[in-house]
Write a protein that holds these residues in place. Sequence first.
Motif, short mmCIF file in Angstrom:
data_model
loop_
_atom_site.label_atom_id
_atom_site.label_comp_id
_atom_site.label_asym_id
_atom_site.label_seq_id
_atom_site.Cartn_x
_atom_site.Cartn_y
_atom_site.Cartn_z
N GLY A 75 0.83 -1.21 0.00
CA GLY A 75 0.00 0.00 0.00
C GLY A 75 0.86 1.26 0.00
N SER A 76 1.26 1.67 1.17
CA SER A 76 2.04 2.90 1.27
C SER A 76 2.72 2.95 2.62
N ALA A 77 3.83 3.67 2.70
CA ALA A 77 4.48 3.87 3.99
C ALA A 77 4.70 5.36 4.19
N GLY A 78 4.19 5.89 5.28
CA GLY A 78 4.34 7.31 5.55
C GLY A 78 3.31 7.72 6.58
N ASP A 79 3.77 8.48 7.59
CA ASP A 79 2.87 8.85 8.68
C ASP A 79 3.44 10.11 9.31
N ILE A 281 1.26 4.28 -7.04
CA ILE A 281 2.33 5.29 -6.92
C ILE A 281 2.08 6.23 -5.74
N HIS A 282 0.80 6.51 -5.46
CA HIS A 282 0.52 7.52 -4.44
C HIS A 282 1.01 7.08 -3.06
N GLY A 283 1.06 8.05 -2.15
CA GLY A 283 1.50 7.76 -0.79
C GLY A 283 0.33 7.56 0.16
N SER A 284 0.54 7.92 1.41
CA SER A 284 -0.45 7.62 2.45
C SER A 284 -1.64 8.57 2.44
N ALA A 285 -1.48 9.76 1.84
CA ALA A 285 -2.57 10.75 1.70
C ALA A 285 -3.38 10.87 2.98
N PHE A 286 -2.74 11.29 4.04
CA PHE A 286 -3.41 11.36 5.34
C PHE A 286 -4.59 12.35 5.33
N ALA A 335 -13.53 11.42 -6.14
CA ALA A 335 -13.46 12.88 -6.25
C ALA A 335 -12.24 13.37 -7.02
N ASP A 336 -11.10 12.66 -6.90
CA ASP A 336 -9.90 13.09 -7.61
C ASP A 336 -10.10 13.04 -9.12
N LEU A 337 -11.11 12.27 -9.58
CA LEU A 337 -11.40 12.20 -11.01
C LEU A 337 -12.69 12.96 -11.34
P1 ATP Z 1 3.43 10.31 1.26
O1 ATP Z 1 4.20 11.25 2.14
O2 ATP Z 1 3.16 9.00 1.88
O3 ATP Z 1 3.96 10.23 -0.14
P2 ATP Z 1 1.48 12.37 0.68
O4 ATP Z 1 0.16 12.59 1.34
O5 ATP Z 1 2.54 13.38 0.82
O6 ATP Z 1 1.96 10.93 1.12
P3 ATP Z 1 0.35 11.33 -1.67
O7 ATP Z 1 -0.31 10.33 -0.83
O8 ATP Z 1 1.16 10.78 -2.78
O9 ATP Z 1 1.30 12.24 -0.88
O10 ATP Z 1 -0.80 12.24 -2.22
C1 ATP Z 1 -0.78 13.61 -2.51
C2 ATP Z 1 -2.25 14.07 -2.59
O11 ATP Z 1 -2.91 13.45 -3.70
C3 ATP Z 1 -3.02 13.62 -1.36
O12 ATP Z 1 -3.02 14.63 -0.42
C4 ATP Z 1 -4.40 13.29 -1.85
O13 ATP Z 1 -5.27 14.38 -1.71
C5 ATP Z 1 -4.20 12.97 -3.33
N1 ATP Z 1 -4.26 11.51 -3.55
C6 ATP Z 1 -3.23 10.65 -3.54
N2 ATP Z 1 -3.63 9.40 -3.75
C7 ATP Z 1 -4.96 9.45 -3.91
C8 ATP Z 1 -5.97 8.48 -4.14
N3 ATP Z 1 -5.69 7.17 -4.27
N4 ATP Z 1 -7.24 8.89 -4.23
C9 ATP Z 1 -7.56 10.18 -4.11
N5 ATP Z 1 -6.66 11.17 -3.90
C10 ATP Z 1 -5.37 10.81 -3.79
#
Ligand code: ATP
Length: 359
Positions: A75-79, A281-286, A335-337
């Motif tokens: 999934g993802s690693a980051g917090d 590719i995306h991260g944890s998107a907290f 929503a992102d789309l």
């Molecule tokens: P990390 O530090 O783990 O890379 P991050 O929050 O800095 O995490 P991303 O998780 O890559 O970076 O995401 C950046 C932004 O893109 C998020 O804040 C989120 O709003 C949006 N995003 C990323 N992945 C998704 C997803 N699967 N669905 C919807 N929005 C997403």
Amino acid sequence: MSRTHRIAAVPGDGIGIEVIEAGLEVLDALAAAEPDLAFEVERFPWGSDYYLEHGVMMPDDGFARLRAFDAILFGSAGDPRVPDHLTLWGLRLAICQGMDQYANVRPTRLLPGIEGPLKGVTAAELDWVIVRENSEGEYAGAGGRVHQGFDHEVGLDVSIMTRKGVERIIRFAFELARSRPRKKLTVVTKSNAQRHAMVMWDEIAAMVQADYPDIETDKMLVDAMTTRMVLKPASLDVIVATNLHADILSDLAAALSGSLGIAPTGNLNPERDFPSMFEPIHGSAFDIMGKGIANPIGTFWSTAMLLDHLGEEAAAGRLMNAIEVVTGRGEVLTADLGGSATTAEVTEAVCAALAGSNV
Ligand code: ATP
């Protein structure tokens, strides 16, 4: 003949936990539709919560346990509670480097029904695969800090490139280019400013190119590459770049294809001495964690890559087709789309498309 694949699921942190569950549902739907196909899935709850409890991102025997699987879905690693370099090196990079997953493959294309930010660019014009060197270079981990906190403190990150490491990734990229209809490869460099390792990178690329006269090859400086991706997307096919360069270019590529939420990746050990690992590719998107609105398509596409790697090309094709049916209809999008669907609704729609019905 029945085929059973052993999959390790490592959801990690943030929305990784939500999208990996969605990916496993899709695997179940694939298996339900094909009686000969089965997946034995084991979930590993490693990541930042585990770190806060145990002081490590995964247990000492974690690596040995993962090794026994056919593939890993990550999934993802980051917090925010744990420094990024600890989460990254403690889990994702520990697996990638320990399993010599040196080829990071990142396909990008405009899926049906999805409009990217580039005006007038069609799906046929934006269809790339970025190959990222995944074992050395800028992320080799070499360096150090001395005199911390003093004003004469020194911090050093050393990029390490080896002839073996460069040659194997360039060769991998040429082979990939050869397998695609357009047979083009762009080698990304920065040898004008970085005059040692990047010059060696260029020389090795030129040497390997001699073995692939059927591939149309060109070379781009990484800065110029960003403008070419935006202004002339149709001129690109397969792209090979160093660990850092490709890291950055592939986030740009993901944005150009509509959303970071749909982009997949595979960390491959092409020799198959170790399992390969697949992840969005995306991260944890907290910011959206726990809301149930994360786009699971990046994970579904990564799951299709996993299936392809395991020799399940037909199942991979069915999954990609189901994803494209759902995006093409444009009714069930997160929503992102530009939609308002939840992770669960997109998952349900893809599973229904796999089952051949319409939701
Ligand atoms: P990390 O530090 O783990 O890379 P991050 O929050 O800095 O995490 P991303 O998780 O890559 O970076 O995401 C950046 C932004 O893109 C998020 O804040 C989120 O709003 C949006 N995003 C990323 N992945 C998704 C997803 N699967 N669905 C919807 N929005 C997403």
